[in-house]
Scaffold this motif. Structure first.
Motif, PDB file in Angstrom:
ATOM      1  N   ARG A 131       0.898  -0.991   0.044  1.00  9.91           N
ATOM      2  CA  ARG A 131       0.019  -0.131  -0.120  1.00  9.91           C
ATOM      3  C   ARG A 131       0.826   1.179  -0.059  1.00  9.91           C
ATOM      4  O   ARG A 131       0.663   2.257  -0.776  1.00  9.91           O
ATOM      5  CB  ARG A 131      -0.867   0.076   1.340  1.00  9.91           C
ATOM      6  CG  ARG A 131      -2.158  -1.351   1.043  1.00  9.91           C
ATOM      7  CD  ARG A 131      -2.838  -1.272   2.479  1.00  9.91           C
ATOM      8  NE  ARG A 131      -3.467  -0.011   2.773  1.00  9.91           N
ATOM      9  CZ  ARG A 131      -3.944   0.381   4.006  1.00  9.91           C
ATOM     10  NH1 ARG A 131      -4.129  -0.562   4.742  1.00  9.91           N
ATOM     11  NH2 ARG A 131      -4.621   1.400   4.171  1.00  9.91           N
ATOM     12  N   ALA A 132       1.816   1.309   0.855  1.00 12.78           N
ATOM     13  CA  ALA A 132       2.916   2.515   0.810  1.00 12.78           C
ATOM     14  C   ALA A 132       3.528   2.681  -0.511  1.00 12.78           C
ATOM     15  O   ALA A 132       3.692   3.813  -0.968  1.00 12.78           O
ATOM     16  CB  ALA A 132       3.698   2.311   1.758  1.00 12.78           C
ATOM     17  N   ALA A 133       3.875   1.534  -1.160  1.00  9.80           N
ATOM     18  CA  ALA A 133       4.239   1.508  -2.461  1.00  9.80           C
ATOM     19  C   ALA A 133       3.422   2.303  -3.500  1.00  9.80           C
ATOM     20  O   ALA A 133       4.045   2.525  -4.644  1.00  9.80           O
ATOM     21  CB  ALA A 133       4.621   0.265  -3.154  1.00  9.80           C
ATOM     22  N   ALA A 134       2.152   2.409  -3.213  1.00  7.88           N
ATOM     23  CA  ALA A 134       1.366   3.273  -4.305  1.00  7.88           C
ATOM     24  C   ALA A 134       1.429   4.798  -4.028  1.00  7.88           C
ATOM     25  O   ALA A 134       1.364   5.370  -4.911  1.00  7.88           O
ATOM     26  CB  ALA A 134      -0.191   2.773  -3.976  1.00  7.88           C
ATOM     27  N   LEU A 135       2.375   5.100  -3.070  1.00  5.28           N
ATOM     28  CA  LEU A 135       2.360   6.516  -2.773  1.00  5.28           C
ATOM     29  C   LEU A 135       3.841   7.102  -2.659  1.00  5.28           C
ATOM     30  O   LEU A 135       4.081   8.342  -2.449  1.00  5.28           O
ATOM     31  CB  LEU A 135       1.501   6.787  -1.373  1.00  5.28           C
ATOM     32  CG  LEU A 135       0.148   6.205  -1.077  1.00  5.28           C
ATOM     33  CD1 LEU A 135      -0.170   6.144   0.351  1.00  5.28           C
ATOM     34  CD2 LEU A 135      -0.566   7.208  -1.857  1.00  5.28           C
ATOM     35  N   GLY A 136       4.784   6.250  -2.987  1.00  4.48           N
ATOM     36  CA  GLY A 136       6.057   6.700  -3.073  1.00  4.48           C
ATOM     37  C   GLY A 136       6.948   5.498  -3.683  1.00  4.48           C
ATOM     38  O   GLY A 136       6.378   4.672  -4.430  1.00  4.48           O
ATOM     39  N   ASN A 137       8.153   5.759  -3.772  1.00  5.83           N
ATOM     40  CA  ASN A 137       9.001   4.845  -4.587  1.00  5.83           C
ATOM     41  C   ASN A 137       9.599   3.877  -3.585  1.00  5.83           C
ATOM     42  O   ASN A 137      10.417   3.916  -3.002  1.00  5.83           O
ATOM     43  CB  ASN A 137      10.320   5.802  -5.267  1.00  5.83           C
ATOM     44  CG  ASN A 137      11.180   4.993  -6.149  1.00  5.83           C
ATOM     45  OD1 ASN A 137      11.011   3.805  -6.117  1.00  5.83           O
ATOM     46  ND2 ASN A 137      11.935   5.602  -6.676  1.00  5.83           N
TER      47      ASN A 137
END
Ligand code: PEP
Ligand code: MG
Length: 325
Positions: A131-137
């Motif tokens: 999920r965090a990978a949808a918002l950053g690299n």
């Protein structure tokens, strides 16, 4: 000295010929990301997430982890954050995870081994990372991989997590890059097999040295045997780098060796693409990289590779470092 280091914060980490060596930072807690940015590091090369699980009664749930990872990812943008999955066991114990006592914890149910045996805990973390990978690299990295089967098992759980998130209708990045730590000698020895199934390697020299020389990294009595320049360690590092490059993946070093400028010429000469160290030493390492020539480092690494003891190699490392900075 600090002022001069300030000046190089915004300069590129490249050798005299312009060969870029990615310089990133290691963190244990999200709040450290500000130091990463002010150090001039290119993102987080190792986020040791186990610290989120220590000193508490219940392990962090998916939401709490997501918030932590998101914060780091958003601050580090556009740079990447490599989130290492839970490396619990060994010397790191957690009340919340009810680990059993083991006679040889460093050879026991540690890191990816624990995670594969406790898929609910592991998958909770993987979903938060996806999920965090949808918002950053964001990239994900598995610790203590000893061979291809473990990597495949971990990836199968990662795929299950993607299906679950899709069913829930939650945003995530299905194309997240998966890398592994190379810190167990068996993984180093079959790096060619692992390189076909990973997007990157990060060599964990702290454990790789400990396990290849069979010397407890925390035992004072044998501290003199813990030698980063032991020929066996260098052979392992070299063959890991070659295997990675033959398979067109990049390889970094995230153990203490990466932050010690005595070893910068050697590591660059052996071919590393990235160095990840504590934020406090990043400017120093960058300055070292900038004062070196890739060709000199390569010649040095080739020469020193023929030496037969760790002492001789260390001495040569110190000499070349002194000659340049
Ligand atoms: C290593 O083993 O080099 C490493 C970076 O991992 P840790 O120190 O967290 O075991
Ligand atoms: Mg390690």
């Amino acid at each position: 000295v600090e002022e001069r280091l300030e000046l190089i914060r915004d300069t590129v980490s490249a050798t005299q010929e312009g060969r870029h060596i990615i310089l990133s930072a290691n963190i244990e807690l999200p709040e450290e990301v500000d130091d990463v940015i002010s150090s001039g590091a290119e993102g987080v090369g190792l986020y040791r997430t186990e610290f989120l699980y220590l000193n508490r009664e219940e392990p962090p749930d998916e939401e709490e982890q997501f918030e932590n990872y998101r914060l780091v990812a958003e601050r580090a943008k556009p740079h990447s954050v490599i989130i290492r999955t839970l490396d619990i066991g060994g010397d790191k114990l957690s009340e919340s995870l009810e680990l059993e006592e083991e006679e040889n914890p460093f050879l026991g149910c540690r890191a990816i081994r624990f995670c594969l045996q406790n898929p609910d805990i592991f998958k909770t973390q993987l979903r938060a990372i996806l999920r965090a990978a949808a918002l950053g690299n964001v990239r994900v990295m598995y610790p203590m991989i000893s061979g291809v089967s473990e990597l495949r098992q971990a990836n199968a759980l990662l795929e299950e997590c993607k299906v679950e998130l899709r069913e829930r209708g939650v945003e995530f990045n299905p194309d997240i890059e998966v890398g592994i730590m190379i810190e167990v000698p068996s993984a180093a020895l079959c790096a060619d097999l692992l390189a076909r199934e990973a997007k990157f390697f990060s060599i964990g020299t702290n454990d790789l040295i400990q396990y290849s020389i069979a010397v407890d990294r925390g035992n004072d009595k044998i501290a003199h045997l813990y030698e980063p320049t032991h020929p066996s360690v260098l052979r392992l590092i070299k063959s890991v780098i070659e295997a990675a490059h033959r398979n067109n993946i990049w390889v970094g070093v995230c153990g203490e060796m990466a932050g010690d400028i005595q070893y910068t010429p050697l590591l660059i000469g052996l071919g590393v693409d990235e160095l990840s160290a504590s934020s406090s030493v990043v400017p120093r390492v960058k300055k070292a990289v900038q004062s070196l020539s890739l060709a000199t480092c390569q010649t040095f690494a080739n020469e020193v590779f023929e030496a037969d003891t760790a002492e001789v190699i260390l001495k040569r490392c110190i000499e070349i470092a002194r000659a340049h900075y």
